[in-house]
Motif scaffolding. Sequence first.
Motif, PDB file in Angstrom:
ATOM      1  N   LEU A 281       0.834  -1.206   0.000  1.00 22.83           N
ATOM      2  CA  LEU A 281       0.000   0.000   0.000  1.00 22.83           C
ATOM      3  C   LEU A 281       0.867   1.254   0.000  1.00 22.83           C
ATOM      4  N   ARG A 282       1.902   1.262   0.819  1.00 26.31           N
ATOM      5  CA  ARG A 282       2.772   2.448   0.895  1.00 26.31           C
ATOM      6  C   ARG A 282       3.489   2.706  -0.433  1.00 26.31           C
ATOM      7  N   PHE A 283       3.942   1.643  -1.076  1.00 24.02           N
ATOM      8  CA  PHE A 283       4.685   1.787  -2.329  1.00 24.02           C
ATOM      9  C   PHE A 283       3.807   2.295  -3.476  1.00 24.02           C
ATOM     10  N   THR A 284       2.477   2.153  -3.361  1.00 23.94           N
ATOM     11  CA  THR A 284       1.598   2.661  -4.419  1.00 23.94           C
ATOM     12  C   THR A 284       1.469   4.182  -4.364  1.00 23.94           C
ATOM     13  N   SER A 285       1.927   4.781  -3.285  1.00 23.55           N
ATOM     14  CA  SER A 285       1.824   6.238  -3.078  1.00 23.55           C
ATOM     15  C   SER A 285       0.386   6.712  -2.915  1.00 23.55           C
ATOM     16  N   THR A 286      -0.507   5.779  -2.575  1.00 27.03           N
ATOM     17  CA  THR A 286      -1.894   6.150  -2.285  1.00 27.03           C
ATOM     18  C   THR A 286      -1.943   6.931  -0.975  1.00 27.03           C
ATOM     19  N   VAL A 287      -2.685   8.026  -0.952  1.00 22.47           N
ATOM     20  CA  VAL A 287      -2.715   8.885   0.232  1.00 22.47           C
ATOM     21  C   VAL A 287      -3.501   8.232   1.358  1.00 22.47           C
ATOM     22  N   ILE A 288      -4.707   7.734   1.042  1.00 28.02           N
ATOM     23  CA  ILE A 288      -5.559   7.131   2.067  1.00 28.02           C
ATOM     24  C   ILE A 288      -5.366   5.619   2.022  1.00 28.02           C
TER      25      ILE A 288
END
Length: 326
Positions: free
Chosen positions: A95-102
Motif C-alpha cells: 500500500l505504501r509503495f503505491t503512493s496512495t494517500v488514504i
Amino acid sequence: MKILVILPNWLGDAVMATPAIELLSLHYPHARFTFIGSYVSIEALKHHPLCERAIVDETKKSSSRLFATYKLAKELDEFSLAVSFRNQIHSSLLLRFTSTVICIARSSWHSKLLLSHTPKIKTDKHLVEQYSELAMINTDHFNGESPNLKLYIQRKKFDRPTLGINAGATYGSAKRWYPERFAEVASSYSDKYDIIIFGGPNEVEMAEEIEDNLKALQIKNYTNLAGKTSINELCSFIAGCSLFITNDSGPMHVAAAYNVPTVSIFGPTRYKETSQWKNEKGLIVRHEMECSPCMKRECPLKHHNCMKEITASEVIEAVKELDLKD
C-alpha cells in the motif's frame, strides 16, 4: 474512483470480506476495484462486477519479496483509496509503495509506521463486522450494519436435490470431524438427496474414506469431487446444493453466501467470530469444552474431544431441525 483491496489469503476469510467490499461499492458508487490476493481468494472474488483487475500475489515466491512487492506496486494504477484485509508487513509495504494517500489497515507496528489510517478493531465480534468496520473507517456513514455475504459465481442447477459433504478444513486436523461419521449422516439422507463429496487437493484421501464408508453402507448415489474442481466450480456446485454438511471451513462460508441450508460442525475455533454470517438456514453443532476454543491446528491435548464427542446422531437431528424451519 479506483480502490485497491488486498484480500485475505484464506477462502473463508475472503468470502467474509465481501460485505465490506459491498459497503465500499455502496458508499463510492463510481468505484472500480483492483483486487490483490492469494490464488483462491482471487478466483472466488474476481467476478465482482466492479472489479477491473484481479492480481494473484506471488511476491512470496521471489528471492527478494521486498523488491517484488515494490515492483508490483509500481505496476499498479494510482488509487483514491487502498484497504488491506491482511495484517502483514508486505501488505502494508505494498500500500505504501503505491503512493496512495488514504491507506487503511488494522493497527500493527508496521501499519502505524507506513499507512494513514490504522484503527484498532476489537475482536469481540464476528469477522465480517471487523472487516466492515475497517473498510468504512474513513467514512461518517457506517451504522455498524454489515450486509450479507456476496459471491458473483452462478449457481449450479442439479437435476435432483443434492447433499454436499465437506469433511476438509485447510487450517488443520483439529477442525475436522470424522469421515465415517460424515458417511453415516449422508447415508441417512441418501433416499432424499444425491450426494457430492467435496474437498481440496490435500483432502482427497479423506474424501476417499467417506466414499469407502458409503460403499460399505451400500450407498451408490454419490459423486466424489475432491481435488477435481476449480474454485469457480466449487462455489457453483456448493451454491446448487439443497443441504450442506461441513466443518468450519471456506466452503462453509461459500454455502452461507448462497443461503444453502447448512449444518456446521465446530470444535476448536471461535464460532461467534467465524460462524456462517446471516444464513437463516444455518445451524451449528458443537460441544462446550474447557479447552476450547484453543485455535490450534492440531489438538494440543491429543484427545480431540471437541470433535470426537460429536456424534452422527446429533448432526442428523440438526438436519431434522433445519427441515422443520423450511
